[in-house]
Design a protein around this motif. Sequence first.
Motif: not given
Lengths: 322, 384, 384, 320, 396
Positions: D61-64, D66, D79, D82, E302, E306, E321-328
Amino acid sequence: MAEIDASIAARKPQEVNRQARTAWGLATPALALMFLILLVPVVVAGVLSFTNYSLGNSGFDWVGFKNFDRLFSRSTYEKMFIATFTYVVVVVPISVALGLGAALLVNSLGRIGDVYKTIYFLPVMATLLAMAIVWEFMLHPTIGVINQTFEMSCGTILEVIPFLANGCADGFPLWLGDRDYAIWVLCFIGIWQGFGFNMVLYLAGLTAVHRELYHAAEMDGAKSAWERFRLVTWPALGPTTVFVVTISCIRAFQVFDTVEAFWPQGGGPNKSTYVMMFAIFEKGVQQNLIGIGSAITMLFLVFVMFLTLIQRWLVERKVHYG
Amino acid sequence: MAGLSISSVTKRFGETEVLKGVTLDVADAEFVSLVGPSGCGKSTLLRIIAGLEDPTSGDIAIDGKAVTGTRAADRNLSMVFQSYALYPHLTVAENIAVPLRMRSLSAVQRLPLIGPFLPGAKEQRSEIATAVQSATEMLEIGPLLDRKPGQLSGGQRQRVALGRALVRDPAAFLLDEPLSNLDAKLRVQTRAEIAQLHRRLKATFIYVTHDQVEAMTMSDRIAVMMGGEILQCDAPSVIYEDPSNIRVAEFIGSPKINILPVELANTEMTLFGRVLGYITEAAQAGIYQLGLRPEALKLTQAAPVVTGTVAHMENLGSEVYAQIALANQTSRVTLRAAPAERRNLRLGAEVGLGFSLKDGLIFDADGKRQRRVEVAVTHEREVA
Amino acid sequence: MAGLSISSVTKRFGETEVLKGVTLDVADAEFVSLVGPSGCGKSTLLRIIAGLEDPTSGDIAIDGKAVTGTRAADRNLSMVFQSYALYPHLTVAENIAVPLRMRSLSAVQRLPLIGPFLPGAKEQRSEIATAVQSATEMLEIGPLLDRKPGQLSGGQRQRVALGRALVRDPAAFLLDEPLSNLDAKLRVQTRAEIAQLHRRLKATFIYVTHDQVEAMTMSDRIAVMMGGEILQCDAPSVIYEDPSNIRVAEFIGSPKINILPVELANTEMTLFGRVLGYITEAAQAGIYQLGLRPEALKLTQAAPVVTGTVAHMENLGSEVYAQIALANQTSRVTLRAAPAERRNLRLGAEVGLGFSLKDGLIFDADGKRQRRVEVAVTHEREVA
Amino acid sequence: MTRDIWKHLILILGAIIVLAPFYMMLSYSFKSPGEIDRGTGGFFGAQEMMVDPRCVKLRDPNRDEIAAAAPQYPGRSDSEIRNAIMAQAEIDCSTRPVVFNYTKAFIEAPLLRYLLNGLIVTASIFFIQVLVALPAAYALAKLKFWGREAVFGLVLFCLLIPVHAIALPLYIMLAKVGLTNTYVALVVPWTISVFGIFLMRQFFMTVPDDLIDAARMDGMTELAIVWRVMLPTAIPALLAFAIFSIVAHWNDYFWPRIVVTGSRDLFTPPLGLREFKGDADGSFFGPMMATATIIVMPLIVAFLVAQRRFIEGITLSGMK
Amino acid sequence: EDKVIIEFAYPYSHLFDVTYEAMMPAFKEAHPNIEVKFRATYESYEDGTNTVLREAVSGNLPDVTMQGLNRQAPLVDKGIAQSLEPFIAAESDFEKDGYHQAMLSLSTFDNAVYGLPFSISLPVGYYNVDILKEGGITELPQTWDDVIAACKTMTANGIDNPIFWGWNITGNWFMQALLWSQDKAIVDNGKVTMDSPEALVALEQMQEIFTECEMKNLEWKAALASFSAGEIGMMFWSTSALGAVERSQGDFELVTGPFPGLEGAPKGLPAGGNAAMLTSTSEDPAVREAAWTWLKYITSGDGAAEVAKTTGYMPPNKAANEIILADFYEQNPNKQTAVDQLPLLRDWLAYPGDNGLAITQVIYDGIERIVTGDATDMEELQEELVEEIADLLPNG
Ligand SMILES: Nc1ncnc2c1ncn2[C@@H]1O[C@H](COP(=O)(O)OP(=O)(O)OP(=O)(O)O)[C@@H](O)[C@H]1O
Ligand SMILES: Nc1ncnc2c1ncn2[C@@H]1O[C@H](COP(=O)(O)OP(=O)(O)OP(=O)(O)O)[C@@H](O)[C@H]1O
Ligand SMILES: [Mg+2]
Ligand SMILES: [Mg+2]
């Protein structure tokens, strides 16, 4: 007398014409396609071999014989010749002999032979790309089945064989990454892949042997299979053998797919498997040096043609047709 | 040198039964001809004897020893194939030399390069050359020694095939129509050579032929085969003069024997209602068949047994065959006459025929020879 | 239906000259037999007529039109090959149907899948089937229709080859020893069928054979070929009775004609020192050759011309050949006798022979027939 | 019989060597990536559940997303959410390796489509090759004509020409007439088979001349002789040629990859293998082997059918 | 409504198919009038370049193509790839899209941007913790000397295969890594710097690693398999293979660590990966605009997100990084390593001239001679290489 002579003279060309016309008629489609599809590109390659053309460039310069000159001065090309020759000299005789042997054995077994026929033909049918991957796994120095099988012999009586003894002590060969072994592995796989096809050709050739001749040979006292082979089979297979040997030779000279699959970069450890076709591919396609690639192609053609001529001259004289 | 014994051999190809139990004993040094209609199984029998084909059942013995399971190469027989089966890549000389080379040279001596230099090889090679030489001279193919079979005429090929068989001295010779493609002159000559070879070698011969002259003149015995069986095997004269079966009688002899229907009632034998004679012993009354060879019929003006008109004439030069359509009958008879009699035999001429009943062969309705029927002849009608 | 004309055709294979100028005119609807020793060039001539081989020189005309340059397929001839040349992949029926299919069906109609459904194809196919049917019945190979050539006996193959040639109605038939592998009975029968076909179709036939009976009985003319030349081409009776060359005389007739040396001095003709007669017209003095057919010799006790002992006997059933070794001479003569005379002809028996000089043929030392030498016979010695 | 046993021994030994890679290929097509790389799992692999990475990645998932899912997981951190989603994804995306490999082969690479392409291409190539090569082979083997040796020499020369050397000029020629990325481009360069001409010529040489002459007498044109006499009597040779041609073009990797640069719809079966190729980034061997196994299957079936037609001694049985 | 069709080609389907598949729905939503037609994928970067060259000659180029980072130069030289400057100029907030400046510079030629990076990789160390432990190593090495020392310890402790060093990665990547480590570019001012002392240092360093560690000359498939099978202790390779290694990883603990340097941390490292280039031959401004839209989309925001999620590569754009989680990256620590090294990112350089690829091969062959033990004297080798390269340079 003069009249008769005149009539002969008048008729002869016309008659020859008739056969010739039919013959040319039959051969024309093939010839036309041959010119268009094979010879024109070769001529183009021939022209390009005197240039420094590179794909994507808007033009090219004539460089004379520089491309050819290069071929003979670099040690890489020496390796190219050595690799090519080793391959041809090893693979051709063995794959022809194995093909013939397999065909004879399989043929003598009748229906049951079909099973072997199919099995031996499998390598010809399989996609090389996939088989190369399997071979890579099998030849893997540590986890590959081949070396693992050898390892099983360690500590057993088999260790008297020097190869196994060395392997158990210092590790078994790296095969594909080993400059001493790579070319032999290549040869082995060439044989593995090619002899089945020769077998099928020989099987086809065997169907053209008159069965009654075997009976005649029996009556004449040809007791052993070898004698019958010498007396009947081998001469009858003459045309097939000419074909098989010629084709095997040409195919061996053109070996490429395996090299590309195993060593896409550089042609094997220390260029030990840098065969001619790979060189053409590397220069002409990979490195986009069309001029040099074409030059090697030209050299290749002249070279293989020369050898084919010699070989045909040697073989054809002894062959009996029909 | 060996006798052959064939006991109840059968052979099937899939559904078709080609040999239906053939039994034949050939004595040592005997010359047996095998004749029979095309497709009756002669070649098949020869191939079974040779060991090239396995019988479906039955046994072959050579010289008293059963050879079942012995390979053809070990039976020491020599064969001429109906289709010649010459080695196309070898010259005439080499073709003929093959059986000698195979049997007298060792494998090493036959090697192409070193072979000729081995001890003893030279003499043997020259012996072979001599043998080949004499065989080719006998068969008149001397000038062709270096040709390949593809460059020969049909008859020349056949002679090469024959040469290859005759150059050896085997236990027995199996010859499958070895002279069919030769001209008359050469055939007579070769026939004589084979007969001489037979006498000289005292070898056993089994000789398949369609030529009755060959069969009659060369053989000790003739085996007449039909439909996969041997109908009769006897000396040539017996086969011709005393056949035990109407099929044998009809098969042997050219032109074919004339068959006329006769009736036996009480002790009278009648042909077309005319009494021919009286039988001495009682025999079953009924319809019988009277066989008369063309040479048994004679032209006669005085009291002919039958009359008819000349329907067809064949002039062979040395003799004449005339087909006579019998008066009031649908059947024809063939007459063999000397050329001199041709003038009496114009097409359409009315002729009278006579014959001596003792030249006739009597068969029952099934074609079995009736030897017991003895006829007391009432009126002889022979012409001078 | 067409005549054939062959003019001074020669043929070389490399060094060897196989045909040395052959000239022969065959009339429309004529039946010509080609006989000659094996290897004399008969098959080669046939192949040249067919257009399968190009002559080295000379011309062929069919029906008056030169066919030089016309392809074999377009000459509309039908041929039986000495080697049969059957299509190994086709059944008997298909083999025989091929020439019909090729000539009567269009290319489209011959197509494997759709062909049978095209308009007109059905009738034509059934016509072909009928033709094949009748050909196979005539040749007695009806039951084999579905076999492949590999499953046939030699004679059966030959009949298929014959069937394939006879099923059509071509300009001319070329038959190369079509009956050599058939048994006597079948051969006589097939001979009759061919003769009948010839009469029915009024087709031209060129017929190569080794069988003199065939040649004598079927032909309008016989061409005797030797060493690449035609020595004589004449009606059968002429060839037999009036040969123009000693080689023809020797070649035709079985057993072979007897040749005795005669001497002509002044007007006297002598044989072994004994005067046979006087010639009416003057002829060159010298040694001549007297040819006497075996049937011209008669056994005689009274005043025989020559005497000798019986050296060899061949009994053919219908007749007997005796070889007589002439007294005080190295040569032998052959005598044809009736079976009845066998008792006089025991081996070793002394016999006297007589003949009528008018049955003799006189040739000069080179073998050329001397027709001008008329002999006034002094003493007839015929036996009754 | 003992002779035969001896023969079988030799042949079986050979068969083992020949078959080994195929055994491995089949085995790999059943196994998970780990088992392949480690060489464990025997022939069929342990068939433990494995995760389809692609399926999982697509559900990452993306932030949105989630944020959207947050209500379903009250009180969890992003997290953790996720993780939960991914855990669920992994469960949903688990399959047995064998299923995984073969479904990948058929779905990720639309192998059925590729097989159909392969069929169309190889069949057309073979058909045209036969049409062109046989008459030429016949002329070279059985007709005498001026220039025959030269033509045959040319055939031999063309045999030497390596496809790799002429691929580029050919490609450009095809591109100039606008044929790249079409079936035509896949077929046309192979319509001439000098190999076929040479092969059939050699076999035609052994057909007896009398047979051809008989056909001429029967009224066949030379072209008819080619199809009605030469072809049937040289069936084994034709089969050998068919096998060669079909195998070569079914498996051809080089040429299709040069001319098919557009849509994947024109891919031939071997190009399906490239879907799983990753070079230094790691290839997907399981599906690759499954694909390879599927690709070779039709050929094996075809070969089994074809070899029934290898009939013995057909050529000379109609001759004396 | 007008649909604009653009054609797009990229390499390595099994790596990137999923990436594009994941980004397509969002793209379609954002740009419903643009239809992207995916062409057959390239088999490799080399194949990609060759295909584009061929298509350039025959005139059927795709509109957008993905090319290896070191393959951009020839396409620019030959005028096949087009400058993106006009489009960038038209974008008001382009910089904001947040490309790493270093990354952007990878695709800059003559001060004009020709490509936008899409996926980036860096060399890292893969460590099999179990083997390291067994071999008596507890700390990840920081320099090559550490590595060699570790090798020796491990060998002494009975480990057969301590190391594999990815010298055979395409484009002399590791050679460039050793040079960049010394902050030396392999191509400087149109000259190949193989004759520099740094190059000699690099060669000698390699020799030391290969010989002292008794490294086997493995082909890369074999190397990856060996490592996955848990046979090799340390493998130095591209981050991009992480997915593959994890997929088939045996029963051992895997950590990645930064790429060691010569003395201390490396001063720079070459970037691997690929960049999107505009090769459209269309005259239609709509098509070109659509191509640019697509190109921009996949390399930013976006699209870039991916890349991070679906591949072992790093996203080219900070916006990801704005889109995926910061803690990815916390959750994927092995992917973190490369991100940590981002400041070191340098150009993966292509050699100048038509013979560029031939030069690559010459250097490859040279290194191979070291691995196989064929070349022992590095100075001599350097000389030979310099000479051969000089031969191949445009004015040489
Ligand atoms: N291809 C050839 N090369 C050389 N000589 C040949 C060739 N074909 C035939 N001959 C020779 O030509 C001569 C005539 O052959 P042909 O076949 O015409 O004979 P034939 O009269 O039919 O004999 P037969 O009755 O034996 O069949 C023979 O001596 C033969 O050896
Ligand atoms: N392979 C086979 N399959 C089926 N039938 C066969 C086979 N070989 C021969 N025959 C048949 O067997 C029978 C006998 O054949 P064979 O060759 O022995 O005949 P033959 O007496 O030699 O005849 P000919 O005088 O014609 O040569 C024939 O009817 C033939 O058709
Ligand atoms: Mg027979
Ligand atoms: Mg003949």
